[in-house]
Design a protein around this motif. Structure first.
Motif, short mmCIF file in Angstrom:
data_model
loop_
_atom_site.label_atom_id
_atom_site.label_comp_id
_atom_site.label_asym_id
_atom_site.label_seq_id
_atom_site.Cartn_x
_atom_site.Cartn_y
_atom_site.Cartn_z
N SER A 1 0.79 -1.27 0.10
CA SER A 1 0.09 0.04 0.06
C SER A 1 0.67 1.14 0.20
N VAL A 2 2.19 1.27 -0.06
CA VAL A 2 3.04 2.19 -0.06
C VAL A 2 2.85 3.37 -0.97
N ARG A 3 2.47 3.07 -2.25
CA ARG A 3 2.29 3.93 -3.16
C ARG A 3 0.62 3.30 -4.16
N GLN A 4 0.04 4.36 -4.50
CA GLN A 4 -1.14 4.05 -5.17
C GLN A 4 -0.79 2.84 -6.41
N THR B 1 4.70 11.57 7.91
CA THR B 1 3.41 11.86 7.56
C THR B 1 2.75 11.58 6.14
N TYR B 2 3.81 10.99 5.22
CA TYR B 2 3.49 10.59 4.01
C TYR B 2 3.21 9.05 4.20
N CYS B 3 3.41 8.17 5.20
CA CYS B 3 3.62 6.87 5.02
C CYS B 3 2.49 6.13 5.76
N ILE B 4 1.99 5.08 4.96
CA ILE B 4 0.80 4.10 5.48
C ILE B 4 1.50 3.10 6.45
N VAL C 1 19.96 4.12 4.40
CA VAL C 1 19.50 4.88 5.49
C VAL C 1 18.62 6.12 4.57
N PRO C 2 17.39 5.91 4.36
CA PRO C 2 16.70 6.84 3.70
C PRO C 2 16.91 8.19 4.29
N VAL C 3 16.85 9.12 3.47
CA VAL C 3 16.95 10.66 3.76
C VAL C 3 15.29 11.16 3.47
N GLN C 4 15.17 10.86 2.29
CA GLN C 4 13.79 11.23 1.77
C GLN C 4 13.73 12.38 1.07
N SER C 5 14.48 13.70 1.80
CA SER C 5 14.49 14.95 0.95
C SER C 5 15.86 15.78 1.74
N SER D 1 20.27 5.40 -0.26
CA SER D 1 19.20 6.17 0.40
C SER D 1 18.07 6.15 -0.56
N ASP D 2 16.84 6.68 0.14
CA ASP D 2 15.67 6.64 -0.55
C ASP D 2 15.23 8.14 -0.78
N PHE D 3 14.71 8.68 -1.68
CA PHE D 3 14.08 9.92 -1.80
C PHE D 3 12.59 10.03 -2.45
N ILE D 4 11.97 10.97 -1.56
CA ILE D 4 10.50 11.15 -2.13
C ILE D 4 10.70 12.55 -3.04
N VAL D 5 10.22 12.46 -4.46
CA VAL D 5 9.95 14.02 -4.97
C VAL D 5 8.67 14.13 -5.17
N ILE E 1 14.36 6.27 -5.78
CA ILE E 1 13.62 7.65 -6.01
C ILE E 1 12.15 7.20 -6.22
N PHE E 2 11.38 7.97 -5.32
CA PHE E 2 9.86 7.75 -5.65
C PHE E 2 9.10 9.05 -5.64
N LYS E 3 8.01 9.05 -6.63
CA LYS E 3 7.34 10.18 -6.70
C LYS E 3 6.15 10.02 -5.68
N TYR E 4 5.95 11.13 -5.17
CA TYR E 4 4.98 11.24 -3.78
C TYR E 4 3.68 10.75 -4.35
N SER E 5 2.96 9.71 -3.73
CA SER E 5 1.73 9.26 -3.81
C SER E 5 1.01 9.28 -2.55
N PRO E 6 0.06 10.17 -2.56
CA PRO E 6 -0.72 10.60 -1.28
C PRO E 6 -1.50 9.54 -0.87
N ARG E 7 -1.50 8.90 0.49
CA ARG E 7 -2.20 7.82 1.25
C ARG E 7 -3.00 8.26 2.11
N PRO E 8 -4.52 8.05 1.49
CA PRO E 8 -5.39 8.33 2.45
C PRO E 8 -5.36 7.41 3.83
N1 5AD Z 1 4.73 8.18 -1.65
C1 5AD Z 1 5.91 7.80 -2.32
N2 5AD Z 1 6.86 7.38 -1.80
C2 5AD Z 1 6.72 6.45 -0.35
N3 5AD Z 1 7.37 5.91 0.27
C3 5AD Z 1 6.76 5.70 1.53
N4 5AD Z 1 5.75 6.24 1.41
C4 5AD Z 1 5.56 6.96 0.19
C5 5AD Z 1 4.48 7.61 -0.39
N5 5AD Z 1 3.27 7.95 -0.01
C6 5AD Z 1 8.93 5.50 -0.01
C7 5AD Z 1 9.89 6.17 0.91
C8 5AD Z 1 10.27 4.80 1.68
C9 5AD Z 1 10.27 3.79 0.60
C10 5AD Z 1 10.03 2.35 1.20
O1 5AD Z 1 8.98 4.06 -0.19
O2 5AD Z 1 10.88 6.67 0.21
O3 5AD Z 1 11.48 5.06 2.29
#
Ligand code: 5AD
Ligand code: SF4
Length: 499
Positions: free
Chosen positions: A49-52, A174-177, A276-280, A316-320, A347-354
């Motif tokens: 469920s991490v991304r849509q 706050t972005y994470c389910i 070690v994910p930094v995210q931004s 690392s991991d990043f969310i853009v 690297i992941f595009k932000y996906s809003p999670r209800p």
């Molecule tokens: N949207 C995009 N990426 C996400 N991650 C977690 N939640 C979201 C989201 N809502 C990414 C983070 C995390 C990785 C496993 O998935 O970068 O470290």
């Protein structure tokens, strides 16, 4: 005829491990695994469920099964894991032909749920409590770590295994389910973990990767005032005969303590690799993400890791495109990647999670096109950094655990292997988690060999074997070793090993 199980897995290593264990437990009930959906008696989707996008994939697979279920009404269809826990009845509403909805914390009940569907003909739900709706104690009890006995035939290979050391997460970025779908953070008893590692080693496992959403937050109160931390657990696991390598993923930057880094440096079996994910790279974004650190803190942490563990590789991991990420804030992520020396970044595009605070509080205000562009731009910078890191390794001799035929080789030759003595393109990983591709004998699969790196791209190192190859087969264990040059340069790319 034994009943047949088909299982499809999406998502992270936790899900891969859960699926392995589900298959193992149903095998013990007499099931056989099939790779063909058409002849399966039970079809499971272990979901993410991490991304849509991950959810969409499952719903379209379920949609395709609608007519299958009409033609084969006896087939049991189950949705397991994160999406099951998150969406519960919604899964049934969108896919009424689903028979079982089973969350991450209830997987132990699957054999019983299958039996109940067969007996009653009615759908079965097994879900853990919502974190907001009960006491922590009750929610914890409803999320059970699923760790039945291991079975080596379930893993892609005998010599590598995941070992869960904790479940859940308490960080609530706050972005994470994840905190909702995998429940409160709960660590397993160190004795249970070490017993599992011993069993795996007895079955021929050489490398264990310890799993936790924030693996370095691991802590277990032993009840006598003592607490076992990840560093203590690593020291304990280090004594397991047969285990040659210990890795652990994924780390939370704030919990990267000195005692842990010292353990990584001092314990030879613990690999010098840290995810070690930094995210931004932007403090404002990190604050909205509720990551609990600043980019300055993260930079200092990188320095500390490298000082305390010389030669460590870090990814690392990043969310853009997180809410409010402006062009200048994105630029700060680019700057961080450019100077970081990361081995690689996801690297992941932000996906809003209800269900998350991010979805509740902040608008998804970065257009998809911009997210895409930022994703590509950041990846291009990371690729340059990875190439630099890789080129710096050309000429080095590294230890590689050989995993199997490379993807390219499998594509060209099909899944079947061409016999134990055949030459093929193989792939393995260094202790720093770098992928090495080389040509070699298939009987090297599962062995640790010394390799010289002679070429590199942003994604792969290419090497040749320079190892002390064991001779006098078939009794490998007490075999004599030939001189280092015995098996040299199987790769066509290698002229002479540099040692
Ligand atoms: N949207 C995009 N990426 C996400 N991650 C977690 N939640 C979201 C989201 N809502 C990414 C983070 C995390 C990785 C496993 O998935 O970068 O470290
Ligand atoms: Fe999600 Fe944050 Fe927990 Fe990682 S630490 S699983 S990103 S809530």
């Amino acid at each position: 005829m034994p009943p047949k199980l088909y299982i499809e897995t999406v998502g992270c290593q936790m899900n891969v491990l859960d699926s392995e264990l589900v298959v193992g437990s149903l095998r013990r009930q007499g099931y056989e695994l099939t790779h063909e959906l058409d002849n399966a008696d039970v079809i499971f989707f272990n979901t993410c469920s991490v991304r849509q996008h991950a959810e969409d994939k499952i719903y379209s697979a379920l949609g395709r099964l609608r007519s299958h279920k009409r033609r084969h009404p006896g087939t049991i269809i189950g949705v397991l894991g994160c999406m099951a826990q998150k969406d519960q009845e919604l899964v049934r509403r969108r896919a009424p032909h689903v028979d079982i909805v089973c969350g991450t914390g209830q997987l132990a009940r699957l054999p019983e749920l299958i039996a109940q569907v067969r007996q009653t003909g009615r759908p079965q739900f097994a879900l853990s409590l919502d974190r907001k709706e009960a006491s922590r104690h009750d929610v914890e009890r409803s999320f059970e770590s699923y760790d039945p006995l291991r079975d080596p035939s379930m893993r892609p290979n005998r010599f590598q295994a995941y070992v869960r050391i904790m479940i859940g997460c308490d960080k609530f970025c706050t972005y994470c389910i994840v905190p909702q779908v995998r429940g409160p953070e709960q660590s397993r008893h160190p004795d249970v973990i070490t017993a599992e590692a011993r069993q795996l080693a007895d079955e021929g496992c050489k490398e264990v990767t310890l799993l936790g959403q924030t693996v370095n937050s691991y802590k277990y109160d032993l009840g006598d005032g003592r607490r076992s931390r990840l560093s203590d657990l690593l020291a304990k696991l280090h004594d397991t005969p047969g285990i040659e390598r210990i890795k652990f993923i994924t780390n939370f930057p704030r919990d990267m303590s000195d005692d842990l880094l010292d353990a990584v440096r001092e314990l030879p079996k613990v690999c010098p690799y840290l995810h070690v994910p930094v995210q931004s790279g932007c403090n404002e974004v990190l604050k909205r993400m509720k990551r609990l650190y600043t980019v300055e803190y993260y930079r200092d942490m990188l320095v500390r890791c490298r000082e305390r563990v010389p030669g460590v590789s870090i990814s690392s991991d990043f969310i853009v495109g997180f809410s409010g990420e402006s062009e200048p804030s994105f630029q700060r992520s680019c700057d961080l990647v450019a100077e970081s020396g990361f081995k690689n970044s996801y690297i992941f595009k932000y996906s809003p999670r209800p269900g998350t605070k991010g979805h509740e509080l902040y608008p998804d205000d970065v257009p998809e096109e911009i997210k895409k562009r930022r994703n590509n731009d950041l990846l291009a910078i990371q690729n340059k950094v990875s190439l630099q890191d890789h080129l710096g390794r050309v000429g080095q001799v590294v230890e590689v655990l050989v995993e199997g035929p490379s993807k390219t080789f499998l594509k060209a030759n099909g899944q079947q292997q061409t016999g134990k003595s055949a030459l093929s393109q193989l792939t393995g990983r260094t202790r720093t988690d770098h992928i090495v591709v080389f040509e070699g004998n298939q009987r090297l699969i599962g062995q640790t060999v010394q390799m010289v790196i002679h070429e590199a791209t942003a994604f792969t190192l290419f090497g040749g074997v320079v190892t002390m190859e064991k001779i006098h087969q078939p009794n490998f264990d007490d075999a004599a070793v030939s001189p280092p040059q015995a098996e040299v340069a199987l790769s066509a790319r290698v002229s002479l090993p540099v040692i």
